[in-house]
Design a protein around this motif. Sequence first.
Motif, PDB file in Angstrom:
ATOM      1  N   TRP A   1       6.688  -0.399  -6.908  1.00 37.27           N
ATOM      2  CA  TRP A   1       5.273  -0.432  -7.318  1.00 37.27           C
ATOM      3  C   TRP A   1       4.611  -1.740  -6.876  1.00 37.27           C
ATOM      4  CZ3 TRP A   1       2.345   3.485  -8.219  1.00 37.27           C
ATOM      5  CH2 TRP A   1       2.902   4.677  -8.709  1.00 37.27           C
ATOM      6  N   ALA A   2       5.353  -2.825  -6.966  1.00 39.90           N
ATOM      7  CA  ALA A   2       4.798  -4.104  -6.491  1.00 39.90           C
ATOM      8  C   ALA A   2       4.529  -4.013  -4.987  1.00 39.90           C
ATOM      9  CB  ALA A   2       5.777  -5.236  -6.801  1.00 39.90           C
ATOM     10  N   GLY A   3       5.451  -3.355  -4.269  1.00 36.25           N
ATOM     11  CA  GLY A   3       5.279  -3.162  -2.825  1.00 36.25           C
ATOM     12  C   GLY A   3       4.028  -2.346  -2.507  1.00 36.25           C
ATOM     13  N   MET A   4       3.719  -1.383  -3.399  1.00 34.67           N
ATOM     14  CA  MET A   4       2.521  -0.559  -3.181  1.00 34.67           C
ATOM     15  C   MET A   4       1.264  -1.440  -3.153  1.00 34.67           C
ATOM     16  SD  MET A   4       3.405   2.859  -3.309  1.00 34.67           S
ATOM     17  CE  MET A   4       2.192   3.928  -4.034  1.00 34.67           C
ATOM     18  N   MET A   5       1.270  -2.486  -3.993  1.00 38.56           N
ATOM     19  CA  MET A   5       0.115  -3.389  -4.031  1.00 38.56           C
ATOM     20  C   MET A   5      -0.002  -4.201  -2.745  1.00 38.56           C
ATOM     21  SD  MET A   5      -1.663  -2.914  -6.665  1.00 38.56           S
ATOM     22  CE  MET A   5      -2.749  -4.331  -6.652  1.00 38.56           C
ATOM     23  N   MET A   6       1.080  -4.279  -2.016  1.00 41.40           N
ATOM     24  CA  MET A   6       1.090  -5.049  -0.772  1.00 41.40           C
ATOM     25  C   MET A   6       0.809  -4.160   0.438  1.00 41.40           C
ATOM     26  SD  MET A   6       1.745  -8.058  -1.904  1.00 41.40           S
ATOM     27  CE  MET A   6       2.439  -9.083  -0.616  1.00 41.40           C
ATOM     28  N   GLY A   7       0.258  -2.973   0.163  1.00 39.69           N
ATOM     29  CA  GLY A   7      -0.055  -2.073   1.268  1.00 39.69           C
ATOM     30  C   GLY A   7      -1.076  -2.690   2.216  1.00 39.69           C
ATOM     31  N   ASP A   8      -0.758  -2.617   3.481  1.00 39.17           N
ATOM     32  CA  ASP A   8      -1.688  -3.101   4.519  1.00 39.17           C
ATOM     33  C   ASP A   8      -2.277  -1.843   5.148  1.00 39.17           C
ATOM     34  OD1 ASP A   8      -2.860  -3.866   6.898  1.00 39.17           O
ATOM     35  OD2 ASP A   8      -1.088  -4.879   7.703  1.00 39.17           O
ATOM     36  N   GLU A   9      -3.509  -1.535   4.755  1.00 40.81           N
ATOM     37  CA  GLU A   9      -4.076  -0.244   5.141  1.00 40.81           C
ATOM     38  C   GLU A   9      -4.831  -0.301   6.474  1.00 40.81           C
ATOM     39  OE1 GLU A   9      -2.700   1.975   3.621  1.00 40.81           O
ATOM     40  OE2 GLU A   9      -2.153   1.044   1.728  1.00 40.81           O
ATOM     41  N   ALA A  10      -4.398  -1.161   7.349  1.00 44.37           N
ATOM     42  CA  ALA A  10      -4.976  -1.172   8.699  1.00 44.37           C
ATOM     43  C   ALA A  10      -4.637   0.144   9.397  1.00 44.37           C
ATOM     44  CB  ALA A  10      -4.394  -2.340   9.494  1.00 44.37           C
ATOM     45  N   TYR A  11      -5.538   0.624  10.211  1.00 43.86           N
ATOM     46  CA  TYR A  11      -5.253   1.881  10.931  1.00 43.86           C
ATOM     47  C   TYR A  11      -4.048   1.706  11.846  1.00 43.86           C
ATOM     48  CZ  TYR A  11      -5.889   6.274  13.350  1.00 43.86           C
ATOM     49  OH  TYR A  11      -5.688   7.534  13.843  1.00 43.86           O
ATOM     50  N   GLY A  29      -0.277   2.739   4.179  1.00 37.12           N
ATOM     51  CA  GLY A  29       0.581   1.560   4.329  1.00 37.12           C
ATOM     52  C   GLY A  29       1.456   1.364   3.093  1.00 37.12           C
ATOM     53  N   ARG A  30       0.861   1.571   1.916  1.00 34.48           N
ATOM     54  CA  ARG A  30       1.638   1.378   0.673  1.00 34.48           C
ATOM     55  C   ARG A  30       2.813   2.354   0.583  1.00 34.48           C
ATOM     56  NH1 ARG A  30      -3.614   2.712  -0.786  1.00 34.48           N
ATOM     57  NH2 ARG A  30      -3.898   4.909  -1.338  1.00 34.48           N
ATOM     58  N   ASP A  31       2.637   3.573   1.110  1.00 32.01           N
ATOM     59  CA  ASP A  31       3.747   4.538   1.083  1.00 32.01           C
ATOM     60  C   ASP A  31       4.892   4.064   1.974  1.00 32.01           C
ATOM     61  OD1 ASP A  31       2.150   6.296  -0.448  1.00 32.01           O
ATOM     62  OD2 ASP A  31       1.301   7.188   1.366  1.00 32.01           O
ATOM     63  N   LEU A  32       4.538   3.489   3.111  1.00 24.80           N
ATOM     64  CA  LEU A  32       5.563   2.971   4.032  1.00 24.80           C
ATOM     65  C   LEU A  32       6.353   1.856   3.353  1.00 24.80           C
ATOM     66  CD1 LEU A  32       3.297   2.734   7.216  1.00 24.80           C
ATOM     67  CD2 LEU A  32       5.047   4.464   6.832  1.00 24.80           C
ATOM     68  N   GLU A  33       5.632   1.006   2.622  1.00 20.10           N
ATOM     69  CA  GLU A  33       6.287  -0.115   1.949  1.00 20.10           C
ATOM     70  C   GLU A  33       7.238   0.382   0.860  1.00 20.10           C
ATOM     71  OE1 GLU A  33       5.918  -3.198   3.028  1.00 20.10           O
ATOM     72  OE2 GLU A  33       7.312  -3.985   1.522  1.00 20.10           O
ATOM     73  N   ALA A  34       6.758   1.361   0.056  1.00 15.25           N
ATOM     74  CA  ALA A  34       7.603   1.893  -1.022  1.00 15.25           C
ATOM     75  C   ALA A  34       8.881   2.499  -0.440  1.00 15.25           C
ATOM     76  CB  ALA A  34       6.834   2.939  -1.819  1.00 15.25           C
ATOM     77  N   MET A  35       8.751   3.138   0.718  1.00 10.85           N
ATOM     78  CA  MET A  35       9.932   3.762   1.340  1.00 10.85           C
ATOM     79  C   MET A  35      10.878   2.691   1.880  1.00 10.85           C
ATOM     80  SD  MET A  35      10.112   7.157   3.711  1.00 10.85           S
ATOM     81  CE  MET A  35       8.804   6.713   4.822  1.00 10.85           C
ATOM     82  N   ALA A  36      10.327   1.638   2.464  1.00 11.72           N
ATOM     83  CA  ALA A  36      11.177   0.559   2.991  1.00 11.72           C
ATOM     84  C   ALA A  36      12.004  -0.052   1.851  1.00 11.72           C
ATOM     85  CB  ALA A  36      10.318  -0.513   3.659  1.00 11.72           C
ATOM     86  N   ILE A  37      11.370  -0.247   0.702  1.00 11.73           N
ATOM     87  CA  ILE A  37      12.092  -0.819  -0.445  1.00 11.73           C
ATOM     88  C   ILE A  37      13.079   0.204  -1.014  1.00 11.73           C
ATOM     89  CG2 ILE A  37      11.823  -1.778  -2.774  1.00 11.73           C
ATOM     90  CD1 ILE A  37       9.032  -2.802  -1.819  1.00 11.73           C
ATOM     91  N   GLY A  38      12.624   1.472  -1.100  1.00 17.69           N
ATOM     92  CA  GLY A  38      13.475   2.543  -1.638  1.00 17.69           C
ATOM     93  C   GLY A  38      14.754   2.722  -0.827  1.00 17.69           C
ATOM     94  N   ILE A  39      14.666   2.581   0.474  1.00 18.53           N
ATOM     95  CA  ILE A  39      15.858   2.713   1.327  1.00 18.53           C
ATOM     96  C   ILE A  39      16.903   1.684   0.887  1.00 18.53           C
ATOM     97  CG2 ILE A  39      16.725   2.242   3.666  1.00 18.53           C
ATOM     98  CD1 ILE A  39      14.193   3.606   4.743  1.00 18.53           C
ATOM     99  N   ARG A  40      16.466   0.471   0.644  1.00 18.81           N
ATOM    100  CA  ARG A  40      17.423  -0.583   0.261  1.00 18.81           C
ATOM    101  C   ARG A  40      17.982  -0.344  -1.143  1.00 18.81           C
ATOM    102  NH1 ARG A  40      17.241  -4.334   4.259  1.00 18.81           N
ATOM    103  NH2 ARG A  40      15.354  -4.335   5.544  1.00 18.81           N
ATOM    104  N   GLU A  41      17.151   0.179  -2.041  1.00 12.26           N
ATOM    105  CA  GLU A  41      17.656   0.453  -3.397  1.00 12.26           C
ATOM    106  C   GLU A  41      18.644   1.617  -3.395  1.00 12.26           C
ATOM    107  OE1 GLU A  41      14.302   0.992  -6.002  1.00 12.26           O
ATOM    108  OE2 GLU A  41      13.718  -1.111  -5.855  1.00 12.26           O
ATOM    109  N   SER A  42      18.434   2.567  -2.480  1.00 14.56           N
ATOM    110  CA  SER A  42      19.227   3.799  -2.510  1.00 14.56           C
ATOM    111  C   SER A  42      20.694   3.578  -2.171  1.00 14.56           C
ATOM    112  CB  SER A  42      18.625   4.835  -1.551  1.00 14.56           C
ATOM    113  OG  SER A  42      18.904   4.500  -0.198  1.00 14.56           O
TER     114      SER A  42
END
Length: 484
Positions: free
Chosen positions: A64-74, A299-312
């Motif tokens: 969730w913290a990673g979601m706040m760090m979403g970089d929504e650049a195209y 961008g936030r979804d990408l970040e959540a997945m990057a973190i989720g991969i490491r937690e998994s």
Amino acid sequence: MTRHRSWAEPWKIKVVEPIEMTTRSERERHIRDAGFNTFLVRSEEVYIDLLTDSGTSAMSDRQWAGMMMGDEAYAGSRNYYHLEEAVREIYGYQELIPTHQGRGAEHLLSKLLIKPGDHVPGNMYFTTTRLHQELAGGTFHDVIIDEAHNPASEHPFKGDIDLAKLDALVREVGAERVPYVCVAVTVNLAGGQPVSMANLVKVSEYCHARGIKVMLDATRAVENAWFIQQREPGMHGRTVAQILRMLCDLTDGATMSGKKDSLVNIGGWLGLRDPKLAAKAQNLVVVYEGLHTYGGLAGRDLEAMAIGIRESIQESYIRSRIGQVYYLGERLQHAGVPIVKPIGGHAVFLDAAAMLPHVPRDQFPAQALAAALYVESGVRAMERGAVSAGRDPATGENRYPKLELVRLTIPRRVYTQAHMDVVTESVIALFEDRDRVHGLRFTYEPEYLRFFQARFEPVGAARVLDTPDGADLSEEPHFELGGS
Ligand code: F0G
């Protein structure tokens, strides 16, 4: 002497989402309104939701913290580069094409590699995977070992590919008509059953000697790696992360639904090694998903997945994840309920054909059982049998797979052991009342992936589950304090 210690979840709960129990008469109305299809029931009308483990995980505070760090650049979002780094490091694929979910990656891969008239072998079909292969003009062939089709077989690696079946197909159609073999780890429709490392080594050697690619469906590869660690000789000393990487290293690429292993609510990717193929995929993703640095995701979804991969890949996490599935499966098995054995990684599968011998296959016993379980308890499960298998595109006939199952799928980090106890008791109650379950017939059958939206009615009965004599339908079940 080592004393026994149970596993426990390596997290504590910080946020909760209330759920509500309904009455039986309410659920009877809801399932009728939903055409006796649990996919069409509203989530708010469900007590414990075991429809799927897809996108239903609880994210961590870090995610969730990673979601706040979403970089929504195209273009060129920093979160894309974080995901690329995670996939390179953990899965080992250098080329990353994000997609909105797993089927987006399957679509790209099928379009890129399959020509009309090609043949694609796989270890049992998966619904969306096979459909994309067929839409690209290919024909799917099941080359899984026979044990996978027998719910009672205790084979530890029921996901394995039968090399003799694969070889027979390649000889028949010619290696040049087989662009790749799709290896799913674990095999969802076989009951969440793993593939052994030894088998993937052989498949990889066989294919690569003949110019055939090996593509992993890595959706639940972390769970598969855990089974290898637990069951395969010589693998016990390795970490889940090491085993995962060994699996991927044997393949040319992977499609991924991050909604499962990677603990996110949305997201997927296509991972490749060949930069030329990756360039084509990057071109195609723009047409169907979005620019190659976001693939239909924020961008936030990408970040959540990057973190989720490491937690998994954390050992304590994966042990508790599969431990919870095992807990439910063991209790059902102990009560004599027929389930697919061994207990799988993401779900417990009820053997509906064994449970409802009085319901003929063309009245969809698993569909009926899932609807009846909802009426009985508010627990939502999913059919994985003839309705999911659909029709043969050549003949138009219903496909009747050997397995006619109801899947109790466990979302990750969402439910407690107490929920699993209620599920167990609900299934046992239905098992005792199984003679009261009636078969179903279609009232509406969509063309593609019919199980999602089909509607049904009971055959020769007013209800899918007859009411026990004297039952008060307006009452909630009586919950007792204390254990049994
Ligand atoms: N491969 C496997 C093995 C899957 O289980 C799924 C999805 C997909 C691919 C497609 O991924 O949903 O992200 O597009 N399985 C879900 C399920 C739907 O309930 O089993 P998706």
